[in-house]
Scaffold this motif. Structure first.
Motif, mmCIF file in Angstrom:
data_model
loop_
_atom_site.group_PDB
_atom_site.id
_atom_site.type_symbol
_atom_site.label_atom_id
_atom_site.label_comp_id
_atom_site.label_asym_id
_atom_site.label_seq_id
_atom_site.Cartn_x
_atom_site.Cartn_y
_atom_site.Cartn_z
ATOM 1 N N TYR A 12 0.889 -1.162 0.000
ATOM 2 C CA TYR A 12 0.000 0.000 0.000
ATOM 3 C C TYR A 12 0.926 1.211 0.000
ATOM 4 C CZ TYR A 12 -3.684 -3.213 1.572
ATOM 5 O OH TYR A 12 -4.584 -4.248 1.686
ATOM 6 N N PHE A 15 4.187 1.099 2.029
ATOM 7 C CA PHE A 15 4.058 0.089 3.077
ATOM 8 C C PHE A 15 3.902 -1.317 2.491
ATOM 9 C CE2 PHE A 15 1.530 -2.464 6.009
ATOM 10 C CZ PHE A 15 2.317 -2.374 7.147
ATOM 11 N N ALA A 17 2.624 -4.855 2.921
ATOM 12 C CA ALA A 17 1.674 -5.613 3.750
ATOM 13 C C ALA A 17 1.926 -7.116 3.624
ATOM 14 C CB ALA A 17 0.243 -5.280 3.352
ATOM 15 N N PRO A 36 -1.178 -12.045 14.183
ATOM 16 C CA PRO A 36 -1.633 -10.885 14.949
ATOM 17 C C PRO A 36 -2.309 -9.840 14.066
ATOM 18 C CG PRO A 36 0.767 -10.966 14.840
ATOM 19 C CD PRO A 36 0.272 -12.225 14.229
ATOM 20 N N SER A 37 -3.035 -8.955 14.714
ATOM 21 C CA SER A 37 -3.696 -7.876 13.981
ATOM 22 C C SER A 37 -2.656 -7.083 13.180
ATOM 23 C CB SER A 37 -4.408 -6.961 14.987
ATOM 24 O OG SER A 37 -5.035 -5.922 14.300
ATOM 25 N N GLY A 38 -2.972 -6.849 11.913
ATOM 26 C CA GLY A 38 -2.056 -6.080 11.068
ATOM 27 C C GLY A 38 -1.041 -6.940 10.326
ATOM 28 N N SER A 39 -1.107 -8.265 10.505
ATOM 29 C CA SER A 39 -0.102 -9.123 9.871
ATOM 30 C C SER A 39 -0.416 -9.416 8.404
ATOM 31 C CB SER A 39 0.051 -10.427 10.658
ATOM 32 O OG SER A 39 -1.174 -11.120 10.724
ATOM 33 N N GLY A 40 -1.621 -9.027 7.944
ATOM 34 C CA GLY A 40 -1.900 -9.154 6.521
ATOM 35 C C GLY A 40 -2.917 -10.223 6.152
ATOM 36 N N LYS A 41 -3.636 -10.747 7.122
ATOM 37 C CA LYS A 41 -4.603 -11.822 6.836
ATOM 38 C C LYS A 41 -5.693 -11.348 5.871
ATOM 39 C CE LYS A 41 -5.738 -12.147 11.152
ATOM 40 N NZ LYS A 41 -4.879 -11.115 11.757
ATOM 41 N N SER A 42 -6.301 -10.200 6.184
ATOM 42 C CA SER A 42 -7.368 -9.697 5.308
ATOM 43 C C SER A 42 -6.818 -9.328 3.931
ATOM 44 C CB SER A 42 -8.050 -8.471 5.931
ATOM 45 O OG SER A 42 -8.727 -8.855 7.111
ATOM 46 N N THR A 43 -5.617 -8.778 3.922
ATOM 47 C CA THR A 43 -4.976 -8.430 2.637
ATOM 48 C C THR A 43 -4.845 -9.682 1.771
ATOM 49 O OG1 THR A 43 -3.762 -6.668 3.756
ATOM 50 C CG2 THR A 43 -2.914 -7.393 1.623
ATOM 51 N N GLN A 87 -15.470 -10.195 8.585
ATOM 52 C CA GLN A 87 -15.125 -9.843 9.962
ATOM 53 C C GLN A 87 -16.064 -8.737 10.452
ATOM 54 O OE1 GLN A 87 -11.063 -8.706 9.949
ATOM 55 N NE2 GLN A 87 -10.853 -8.644 12.170
HETATM 56 N N1 ATP Z 1 -6.082 0.158 2.259
HETATM 57 C C1 ATP Z 1 -4.965 0.190 3.002
HETATM 58 N N2 ATP Z 1 -4.094 1.218 2.892
HETATM 59 C C2 ATP Z 1 -2.955 1.239 3.613
HETATM 60 N N3 ATP Z 1 -2.582 0.291 4.477
HETATM 61 C C3 ATP Z 1 -3.414 -0.748 4.630
HETATM 62 C C4 ATP Z 1 -4.646 -0.858 3.910
HETATM 63 N N4 ATP Z 1 -5.259 -2.016 4.273
HETATM 64 C C5 ATP Z 1 -4.449 -2.581 5.188
HETATM 65 N N5 ATP Z 1 -3.351 -1.830 5.403
HETATM 66 C C6 ATP Z 1 -2.227 -2.158 6.316
HETATM 67 O O1 ATP Z 1 -1.706 -3.430 5.946
HETATM 68 C C7 ATP Z 1 -1.407 -4.210 7.100
HETATM 69 C C8 ATP Z 1 -2.170 -5.516 7.037
HETATM 70 O O2 ATP Z 1 -3.549 -5.256 7.235
HETATM 71 P P1 ATP Z 1 -4.651 -6.386 7.256
HETATM 72 O O3 ATP Z 1 -5.957 -5.695 7.340
HETATM 73 O O4 ATP Z 1 -4.435 -7.308 6.099
HETATM 74 O O5 ATP Z 1 -4.289 -7.146 8.612
HETATM 75 P P2 ATP Z 1 -5.086 -8.301 9.373
HETATM 76 O O6 ATP Z 1 -4.082 -9.384 9.628
HETATM 77 O O7 ATP Z 1 -6.306 -8.661 8.614
HETATM 78 O O8 ATP Z 1 -5.471 -7.580 10.750
HETATM 79 P P3 ATP Z 1 -6.774 -7.820 11.702
HETATM 80 O O9 ATP Z 1 -6.479 -9.079 12.490
HETATM 81 O O10 ATP Z 1 -6.791 -6.600 12.561
HETATM 82 O O11 ATP Z 1 -7.983 -7.944 10.823
HETATM 83 C C9 ATP Z 1 -1.766 -3.332 8.304
HETATM 84 O O12 ATP Z 1 -0.575 -2.715 8.774
HETATM 85 C C10 ATP Z 1 -2.724 -2.302 7.744
HETATM 86 O O13 ATP Z 1 -2.606 -1.078 8.438
#
Ligand code: ATP
Ligand code: MG
Length: 113
Positions: A12, A15, A17, A36-43, A87
């Motif tokens: 992104y 950054f 991800a 953990p939160s922010g590790s990129g699962k949703s990405t 989620q």
């Molecule tokens: N649209 C975006 N623009 C910029 N950064 C993003 C965007 N979406 C996610 N990120 C960043 O990418 C990283 C991974 O985010 P992601 O949502 O994939 O994490 P996650 O593992 O699903 O977290 P959670 O458990 O909180 O759902 C995070 O640091 C987040 O801040």
């Protein structure tokens, strides 16, 4: 192979991800992606679920690359082959539970026309 992910990366802006993601899922196999939160699962799930086509590396779903496929065809594949439990809830508050369940089925019927 149901899913084959080779060296997938996602940024992104500046950054990073996701970096160097490699995984294979065979037919009938179950996989849990944890971290953990922010590790990129949703990405990653957005890429696997054909909601995000802007990544590096290669992702094959049933041996097919969907990175350059148009949104109509993607909608059809998503309607037929992929299911999401989000989620953050995406239910339509003015619809009943039954009507909410009908929504993707209505789209699926449309796609097949
Ligand atoms: N649209 C975006 N623009 C910029 N950064 C993003 C965007 N979406 C996610 N990120 C960043 O990418 C990283 C991974 O985010 P992601 O949502 O994939 O994490 P996650 O593992 O699903 O977290 P959670 O458990 O909180 O759902 C995070 O640091 C987040 O801040
Ligand atoms: Mg998430």
């Amino acid at each position: 192979m149901m899913l084959k992910v080779t060296d997938v990366g996602k940024t992104y802006g500046e950054f990073t991800a996701l970096k160097n993601i490699n995984l294979e899922v065979k037919d009938g196999e179950f996989l849990a992606i944890m971290g953990p939160s922010g590790s990129g699962k949703s990405t990653l799930i957005n890429i696997l679920g054909l909601l995000d086509q802007s990544y590096t590396g290669e992702y094959l779903l049933e041996n097919k690359n969907y990175q350059a496929v148009n949104d109509n065809e993607l909608s059809q594949i998503r309607g037929d082959q992929l299911g999401f439990v989000f989620q953050n809830f995406k239910l339509l508050s003015t619809y009943t539970v039954y009507e909410n369940i009908e929504v993707p089925l209505i789209y699926r019927a449309d796609c097949k026309k």
